[in-house]
Design an enzyme around this catalytic site. Structure first.
Site, short mmCIF file in Angstrom:
data_model
loop_
_atom_site.label_atom_id
_atom_site.label_comp_id
_atom_site.label_asym_id
_atom_site.label_seq_id
_atom_site.Cartn_x
_atom_site.Cartn_y
_atom_site.Cartn_z
CG LEU A 1 36.56 -7.90 14.41
CD1 LEU A 1 35.21 -8.57 14.64
CD2 LEU A 1 37.69 -8.82 14.83
N GLY A 2 37.45 -5.46 10.60
CA GLY A 2 37.46 -5.18 9.17
C GLY A 2 37.08 -3.74 8.92
N GLY B 1 36.02 -1.32 5.44
CA GLY B 1 35.80 -1.27 4.00
C GLY B 1 35.56 0.14 3.53
CG PHE C 1 30.24 1.80 1.45
CD1 PHE C 1 30.12 3.05 0.88
CD2 PHE C 1 30.32 0.70 0.62
CE1 PHE C 1 30.07 3.20 -0.49
CE2 PHE C 1 30.26 0.84 -0.75
CZ PHE C 1 30.14 2.10 -1.31
N GLY C 2 32.19 1.24 5.73
CA GLY C 2 32.01 1.11 7.16
C GLY C 2 33.11 0.31 7.83
CE LYS D 1 29.21 -3.56 6.51
NZ LYS D 1 28.93 -4.39 5.33
CG ASP E 1 31.59 -6.40 -3.49
OD1 ASP E 1 32.46 -6.50 -4.39
OD2 ASP E 1 31.78 -5.76 -2.44
#
Length: 181
Positions: A39-40, A42, A44-45, A61, A149
């Protein structure tokens, strides 16, 4: 295929029904769809779609323990419960390699993707989104944190049962506690 998230390596099931028959999903209450695309993803994860034992969707996540802020994000989110415009943490757990957060599933996309596909927003929707974002940021500050962020990729759009767009602030990996000055 679903992977039980309560054990490192996990057992891959052919269907959600197999997950429920085995009973292993009930240990954490969630199975992750390892066949579906992320789904995403980034710095870091990663975030994958999950399914709770009840059949409801969730987002899982996963962040390596070595990543900056892996445990801090879970601690922060556990203190930010109950606001309609902050992505909700439902559960979290650790495996030898990572920290996993079972979170509310947002039915839409991030604000960056939404704006690229929708083009110009109506004044009413832009005002709604600004009010919701400011409400979320204000809540975070009142709880003693700074997000650090806020950007369109960290703002999710979800839809209520009546089809109304709702903005949700997410990704608290860089959030910091702040105190009175």
């Amino acid at each position: 295929a679903y992977r039980y998230v309560h054990e490192e390596g996990g057992h891959t099931a052919r269907s959600l029904e197999e997950v429920e028959v085995c009973g292993a999903a009930r240990v954490r209450g969630c199975a992750v769809d390892v066949a579906a695309p992320y789904l995403g993803q980034g710095a870091f994860g990663t975030v994958r779609r999950g399914v709770l034992a009840s059949g409801a969707q969730c987002a899982v996540k996963s962040v390596p323990k070595s990543a900056f802020g892996a445990l801090e994000e879970v601690r922060t989110l556990s203190l930010l419960r109950g606001h309609a415009n902050v992505t909700q943490l439902w559960d979290s757990f650790e495996t030898p390699s990572g920290v996993h957060s079972v979170m509310e599933f947002c039915t839409g996309c991030d604000l960056d993707t939404y704006l690229k596909s929708a083009g110009t927003l109506s004044d009413a929707l832009a005002a709604q989104f600004m009010a919701e974002l400011l409400s979320a940021v204000g809540f975070v500050h009142l709880q003693g944190f700074v997000h650090c962020d806020v950007k369109p990729r960290n703002i999710m759009i979800s839809w209520d049962d009546d089809g109304t767009e709702v903005l949700k602030l997410g990704d608290f990996g860089l959030a910091l506690p702040c105190g009175p000055e």
